[in-house]
Design a protein around this motif. Structure first.
Motif, mmCIF file in Angstrom:
data_model
loop_
_atom_site.group_PDB
_atom_site.id
_atom_site.type_symbol
_atom_site.label_atom_id
_atom_site.label_comp_id
_atom_site.label_asym_id
_atom_site.label_seq_id
_atom_site.Cartn_x
_atom_site.Cartn_y
_atom_site.Cartn_z
ATOM 1 N N GLN A 33 38.842 -83.451 -50.924
ATOM 2 C CA GLN A 33 38.486 -83.494 -49.406
ATOM 3 C C GLN A 33 39.470 -82.714 -48.387
ATOM 4 O O GLN A 33 39.183 -82.679 -47.338
ATOM 5 C CB GLN A 33 38.148 -84.812 -49.172
ATOM 6 C CG GLN A 33 36.780 -85.309 -49.863
ATOM 7 C CD GLN A 33 35.490 -84.948 -49.357
ATOM 8 O OE1 GLN A 33 35.205 -84.744 -48.174
ATOM 9 N NE2 GLN A 33 34.824 -84.428 -50.196
ATOM 10 N N SER A 34 40.403 -82.196 -49.116
ATOM 11 C CA SER A 34 41.753 -81.411 -48.030
ATOM 12 C C SER A 34 40.814 -80.298 -47.528
ATOM 13 O O SER A 34 39.902 -79.957 -48.089
ATOM 14 C CB SER A 34 42.935 -81.192 -48.687
ATOM 15 O OG SER A 34 42.425 -80.211 -49.706
ATOM 16 N N LEU A 35 41.471 -79.826 -46.212
ATOM 17 C CA LEU A 35 40.934 -78.870 -45.677
ATOM 18 C C LEU A 35 41.050 -77.724 -46.657
ATOM 19 O O LEU A 35 39.923 -76.954 -46.754
ATOM 20 C CB LEU A 35 41.823 -78.391 -44.332
ATOM 21 C CG LEU A 35 41.497 -77.180 -43.575
ATOM 22 C CD1 LEU A 35 39.885 -77.241 -43.175
ATOM 23 C CD2 LEU A 35 42.248 -77.000 -42.391
ATOM 24 N N ALA A 36 42.268 -77.174 -47.003
ATOM 25 C CA ALA A 36 42.114 -76.359 -48.183
ATOM 26 C C ALA A 36 41.301 -76.283 -49.618
ATOM 27 O O ALA A 36 40.637 -75.384 -49.772
ATOM 28 C CB ALA A 36 43.670 -76.165 -48.561
ATOM 29 N N GLU A 50 26.206 -80.123 -47.504
ATOM 30 C CA GLU A 50 27.141 -81.064 -47.473
ATOM 31 C C GLU A 50 28.463 -80.894 -47.473
ATOM 32 O O GLU A 50 29.292 -81.440 -46.691
ATOM 33 C CB GLU A 50 26.592 -82.188 -48.656
ATOM 34 C CG GLU A 50 27.421 -83.383 -48.524
ATOM 35 C CD GLU A 50 26.747 -84.485 -47.543
ATOM 36 O OE1 GLU A 50 27.555 -85.269 -46.941
ATOM 37 O OE2 GLU A 50 25.667 -84.171 -47.007
ATOM 38 N N LEU A 51 28.892 -79.925 -48.366
ATOM 39 C CA LEU A 51 29.965 -79.502 -48.536
ATOM 40 C C LEU A 51 30.708 -78.560 -47.220
ATOM 41 O O LEU A 51 31.690 -78.840 -46.626
ATOM 42 C CB LEU A 51 30.463 -78.302 -49.546
ATOM 43 C CG LEU A 51 30.579 -78.895 -51.074
ATOM 44 C CD1 LEU A 51 30.672 -77.724 -52.119
ATOM 45 C CD2 LEU A 51 31.846 -79.822 -51.004
ATOM 46 N N ARG A 52 29.754 -77.932 -46.539
ATOM 47 C CA ARG A 52 30.080 -77.186 -45.325
ATOM 48 C C ARG A 52 30.286 -78.172 -44.236
ATOM 49 O O ARG A 52 31.034 -78.146 -43.242
ATOM 50 C CB ARG A 52 28.754 -76.355 -44.961
ATOM 51 C CG ARG A 52 28.969 -74.902 -45.652
ATOM 52 C CD ARG A 52 27.616 -74.346 -45.801
ATOM 53 N NE ARG A 52 27.247 -73.813 -44.567
ATOM 54 C CZ ARG A 52 26.058 -73.434 -44.208
ATOM 55 N NH1 ARG A 52 25.174 -73.267 -45.306
ATOM 56 N NH2 ARG A 52 25.582 -73.024 -43.159
ATOM 57 N N GLY A 56 33.444 -78.959 -41.792
ATOM 58 C CA GLY A 56 33.588 -79.080 -40.442
ATOM 59 C C GLY A 56 34.154 -80.497 -40.286
ATOM 60 O O GLY A 56 34.950 -80.434 -38.972
ATOM 61 N N ILE A 57 33.912 -81.508 -40.808
ATOM 62 C CA ILE A 57 34.801 -82.692 -40.443
ATOM 63 C C ILE A 57 36.253 -82.799 -40.520
ATOM 64 O O ILE A 57 36.909 -83.161 -39.808
ATOM 65 C CB ILE A 57 34.237 -83.898 -41.253
ATOM 66 C CG1 ILE A 57 32.668 -84.339 -41.176
ATOM 67 C CG2 ILE A 57 35.030 -85.264 -41.277
ATOM 68 C CD1 ILE A 57 32.433 -84.783 -39.726
ATOM 69 N N LEU A 72 39.106 -77.083 -33.371
ATOM 70 C CA LEU A 72 37.840 -77.683 -32.865
ATOM 71 C C LEU A 72 36.631 -76.648 -32.923
ATOM 72 O O LEU A 72 35.573 -77.025 -33.255
ATOM 73 C CB LEU A 72 38.271 -78.139 -31.515
ATOM 74 C CG LEU A 72 36.906 -78.624 -30.849
ATOM 75 C CD1 LEU A 72 36.342 -79.970 -31.459
ATOM 76 C CD2 LEU A 72 37.428 -79.137 -29.370
ATOM 77 N N ASP A 73 37.035 -75.589 -32.431
ATOM 78 C CA ASP A 73 36.077 -74.473 -32.367
ATOM 79 C C ASP A 73 35.567 -73.942 -33.511
ATOM 80 O O ASP A 73 34.439 -73.631 -33.680
ATOM 81 C CB ASP A 73 36.724 -73.155 -31.604
ATOM 82 C CG ASP A 73 37.189 -73.434 -30.156
ATOM 83 O OD1 ASP A 73 36.464 -74.238 -29.481
ATOM 84 O OD2 ASP A 73 37.796 -72.452 -29.528
ATOM 85 N N ARG A 74 36.321 -73.877 -34.433
ATOM 86 C CA ARG A 74 35.908 -73.795 -35.896
ATOM 87 C C ARG A 74 34.806 -74.856 -36.297
ATOM 88 O O ARG A 74 33.799 -74.531 -37.086
ATOM 89 C CB ARG A 74 37.027 -73.731 -36.949
ATOM 90 C CG ARG A 74 36.779 -73.357 -38.421
ATOM 91 C CD ARG A 74 35.813 -72.079 -38.668
ATOM 92 N NE ARG A 74 35.692 -71.917 -40.062
ATOM 93 C CZ ARG A 74 34.658 -71.191 -40.378
ATOM 94 N NH1 ARG A 74 33.842 -70.625 -39.587
ATOM 95 N NH2 ARG A 74 34.456 -70.805 -41.598
#
Length: 239
Positions: A33-36, A50-52, A56-57, A72-74
């Protein structure tokens, strides 16, 4: 100048209270669940909404923790793209509303309240169209409970939290222990801020349920405050 400083402090307090961590708490971790890690998983499975959403979270977490407007914009782009593919995705629209409020931190002083009102409108319309959705009830309730009084969101918080507590008692609901724990904590913490002794029972229930570790420290801290503030109630409930 004083008005600008006041609104700056107001938005700092409001943004710190956004319900992102509640939304993350509602599900157990499933994979990296890390960003990378999520970036890689989404690249490998771009049609997985769900992954997308989780990506976003994750960007929202970076935006909150590091005050990163680009992140935030991303996140806003991701949520808007999901809604193009799935316009009825309520939790995504709720996060779009919350992050629209967060965007107010970075815009002109003359536009800040416009962003807050837009975000609240999104959340209110979600509840109006589907009043029995616990995810959006919780997200909106937390937003409302942490908003300054002059915005008049106290009644909204009370409505959503009362709905959630009532729904918890229904045998037909499908809440797992992790979900129950999350609701008990946020409603209990609201009562604690309002100096209402009902916080003790709710925070005790939250502390006794298993769940993802993200809220554990917050629950313990709030329960200690409740014990100190309402010692007789605490003793009565723990004897």
């Amino acid at each position: 100048m004083l008005e600008a400083r006041f609104l700056g402090l107001f938005f700092a307090a409001l943004l710190a209270a956004l319900p992102l961590h509640a939304n993350r708490e509602l599900k157990a971790d499933n994979g990296d669940q890390s960003l990378a890690g999520l970036e890689k998983r989404v690249a490998a499975d771009p049609d997985n909404l769900e992954l997308r959403y989780d990506l976003g979270i994750a960007y929202t977490e970076v935006a909150m923790n590091e005050e990163d407007e680009e992140a935030l914009d991303r996140s806003l782009i991701i949520f808007k793209q999901i809604l193009k593919d799935d316009p009825n995705n309520a939790k995504t629209r709720a996060m779009l509303g919350s992050n629209t409020v967060m965007k107010a931190q970075y815009v002109s002083i003359f536009s800040k309240l416009d962003y807050v009102e837009e975000g609240y409108t999104i959340l209110d319309e979600l509840i109006a169209s589907d009043p029995n959705n616990p995810d959006t009830r919780l997200i909106r309730g937390i937003n409302a409970s942490r908003s300054p009084g002059f915005l008049g969101r106290g009644d909204v918080a009370e409505e959503d939290f009362n709905w959630l507590l009532t729904d918890l008692q229904k045998s037909a609901n499908t809440y797992d222990d992790n979900y129950r724990r999350t609701i008990y904590y946020y409603v209990g913490d609201w009562y604690l801020d309002d100096r209402d002794k009902r916080c003790v029972e709710l925070l005790l229930k939250a502390s006794q349920l298993p769940g993802a570790p993200r809220l554990t420290d917050d629950i313990e801290k709030s329960l200690k405050k409740a014990q100190k503030r309402f010692p007789s109630t605490y003793r009565k409930l723990t004897q």
